[in-house]
Design an enzyme around this catalytic site. Structure first.
Site, short mmCIF file in Angstrom:
data_model
loop_
_atom_site.label_atom_id
_atom_site.label_comp_id
_atom_site.label_asym_id
_atom_site.label_seq_id
_atom_site.Cartn_x
_atom_site.Cartn_y
_atom_site.Cartn_z
N GLU A 104 65.08 -14.72 49.76
CA GLU A 104 66.13 -15.07 48.81
C GLU A 104 67.50 -14.59 49.31
O GLU A 104 67.65 -13.44 49.70
CB GLU A 104 65.82 -14.46 47.43
CG GLU A 104 66.89 -14.70 46.39
CD GLU A 104 67.23 -16.17 46.18
OE1 GLU A 104 66.30 -17.01 46.21
OE2 GLU A 104 68.42 -16.49 46.05
N THR A 113 68.70 -22.46 45.60
CA THR A 113 67.29 -22.38 45.99
C THR A 113 66.60 -23.72 45.89
O THR A 113 65.81 -24.10 46.76
CB THR A 113 66.54 -21.38 45.09
OG1 THR A 113 67.11 -20.09 45.24
CG2 THR A 113 65.06 -21.32 45.44
N HIS A 144 68.75 -11.00 45.06
CA HIS A 144 69.54 -12.06 44.41
C HIS A 144 70.83 -11.47 43.85
O HIS A 144 70.86 -10.34 43.36
CB HIS A 144 68.72 -12.70 43.28
CG HIS A 144 69.31 -13.97 42.73
ND1 HIS A 144 70.41 -13.97 41.91
CD2 HIS A 144 68.98 -15.26 42.92
CE1 HIS A 144 70.73 -15.23 41.62
NE2 HIS A 144 69.88 -16.03 42.20
N ASP A 188 67.04 -18.93 52.16
CA ASP A 188 67.27 -20.16 51.39
C ASP A 188 68.74 -20.58 51.35
O ASP A 188 69.06 -21.78 51.40
CB ASP A 188 66.69 -20.06 49.97
CG ASP A 188 67.36 -19.00 49.10
OD1 ASP A 188 67.20 -19.08 47.87
OD2 ASP A 188 68.06 -18.14 49.64
N HIS A 189 69.67 -19.61 51.28
CA HIS A 189 71.10 -19.95 51.29
C HIS A 189 71.87 -18.65 51.49
O HIS A 189 71.26 -17.57 51.62
CB HIS A 189 71.51 -20.63 49.97
CG HIS A 189 71.02 -19.90 48.77
ND1 HIS A 189 71.53 -18.68 48.38
CD2 HIS A 189 70.03 -20.19 47.90
CE1 HIS A 189 70.89 -18.27 47.31
NE2 HIS A 189 69.97 -19.15 47.00
#
Ligand code: GP9
Ligand code: MN
Length: 424
Positions: free
Chosen positions: A38, A82, A198, A257-258
């Protein structure tokens, strides 16, 4: 309408990269385990904070003999975050220019990884300690053909110390996933989506094992603690897979994911990276880690440039499944024909030679403005990127996969999936 699909098929046939026979089928018949990192940017890998490795386990993976670590792999996500990463991973289709395809295009016809692998005897499952309706997953996963979706209702989320803002923290999440994973027939295709690392990256200080950074910008400073936590959780997964006897017959893929640190933190990131975060640097900070572990396959550090739309063709070729007849906008990272121009959702692109960022052209190696002699070549690359994005959007907006069923592919009936009747 259906005539559009002909243009799409011609295009994807023309950009298809044939398998590299050294790697084709290297993971044939193996389980697939995706471990979602994440908000993980690649700058954390091999980074030392006050002389201490932030991600010692992932760093060790960059040197593991059967792990290929891609250090020029980029996220290509847009507003779907996501969900865009998942959309690209499962379909080799770009997310949408605005919003999340997971939410607005869940009823489309897809030919996603779980459905392709079902034709090869795979059972598929997603594990995620958040409620199943987040990002509309419990709807679109049925269109992808996922057999199981183990969302928060399958987990014990009763103790606050185990919880992050978006669901179960990584270590309890992985611990509790073990019995669910063991219940699956093999070969399985699985994805574990975590939330520990996150935004805004704050963590219970009883759980941290590394100090914060000292830039004064909290979300940058705290990021190193949640990244370390993610790293520790991943190490435990590798240990448990070995103890469960799953390690030697599973391909494990770890992907970011990013981005984690947005462009609003340039000053603090400048301190972390010890250089000014210019638009060129910021675009090049969009690298996310990609590790592909295949037992028995020679690994190493692979400098090939690529993005998340390239993962599906890469994975299928490693499983010995040719992708020639599928409509996929990425290409196999291990193929000698792979196209190393990496398109971003906003039309920018990065490549080993030329970058186009916010309508400005750069020499990729130096970061300097592009020499006029390269302008024509750059414009050709820009046109190719624009066309690729336009066709992908046409497929998603026009639901064009309705009009084309690849030879040997069995279509999905979403109504046959029910994620609540699973073992509880
Ligand atoms: C939500 C989790 C985080 O379930 O996947 O989503 P993000 O905010 O990163 O898109
Ligand atoms: Mn995310």
């Amino acid at each position: 309408d259906s005539s559009d699909i002909t243009e799409v098929i011609n295009y994807t046939q023309s950009t298809y990269a044939e398998p590299n026979e050294t790697y084709f089928g290297a993971a044939k018949g193996m389980n697939v385990i995706y471990l979602h990192l994440e908000s993980f940017q690649n700058f954390v890998i091999n980074y030392k904070l006050n002389g201490e490795e932030v991600t010692p386990f992932l760093n060790s993976l960059t040197k593991d003999e059967n792990t290929t670590y891609f250090d020029n792999f980029f996220h290509q996500t847009g507003q779907g975050k996501t969900s865009d990463a998942e959309f690209m991973l499962e379909n080799s289709l770009f997310g949408l220019p605005q919003g999340s395809a997971f939410i607005t295009k869940a009823q489309n016809t897809y030919q996603a990884a779980p459905s392709i692998l079902k034709d090869y005897g795979y059972t598929s499952a997603v594990f995620h300690g958040n409620n199943g309706s987040f990002w509309n997953r419990n709807v679109i996963y049925k269109s992808f053909g996922f057999d199981h979706f183990f969302d928060a209702s399958y987990y014990d989320t009763s103790s606050p110390i185990d919880m992050a803002e978006y669901g179960l923290l990584d270590k309890p999440f992985y611990d509790q996933s073990e019995s669910l994973l063991s219940s699956l027939p093999q070969p399985f295709y699985t994805k574990f989506i975590t939330v520990g690392n996150h935004y805004p990256y704050d963590m219970d200080q009883d759980l941290v094992t590394i100090d914060k950074a000292q830039t004064g910008d909290a979300s940058v400073d705290d990021y190193f603690q949640t990244a370390r936590y993610t790293d520790e959780a991943i190490e435990k997964v590798f240990t448990r897979l070995k103890e469960l006897g799953l390690y030697d017959n599973s391909m494990i893929v770890l992907y970011g994911d990013h981005y984690g640190i947005s462009d609003n933190h340039k000053k603090a990131m400048g301190q972390i990276m010890e250089k000014e975060i210019t638009p060129y640097e910021s675009a090049n900070l969009q690298r996310v880690p990609l590790f592909i572990h295949v037992p028995g396959m020679q690994g190493g550090i692979n400098h090939t440039y690529g993005g998340q739309t390239d993962l599906l063709p890469t994975l299928l070729h490693l499983l010995g499944i040719d992708t020639k007849n599928f409509i996929q906008f990425g290409s196999d990272l291990l193929s000698e024909e792979h196209n190393e121009v990496v398109p971003f959702r906003n039309g920018d692109f990065i490549s080993p030679t030329i970058d186009s960022i916010n309508e400005k052209l750069y020499d990729h190696q130096t970061g300097l403005p592009l020499d006029d002699s390269q302008l024509e070549h750059a414009n050709t690359m820009k046109k190719d990127v624009d066309y690729k994005l336009e066709l992908s959007d046409r497929v998603v907006n026009g639901d064009l996969l309705r009009f084309y069923t690849p030879k040997g592919y069995t279509s999905v009936d979403p109504s046959t999936y029910n994620y609540t009747e699973d073992i509880h």
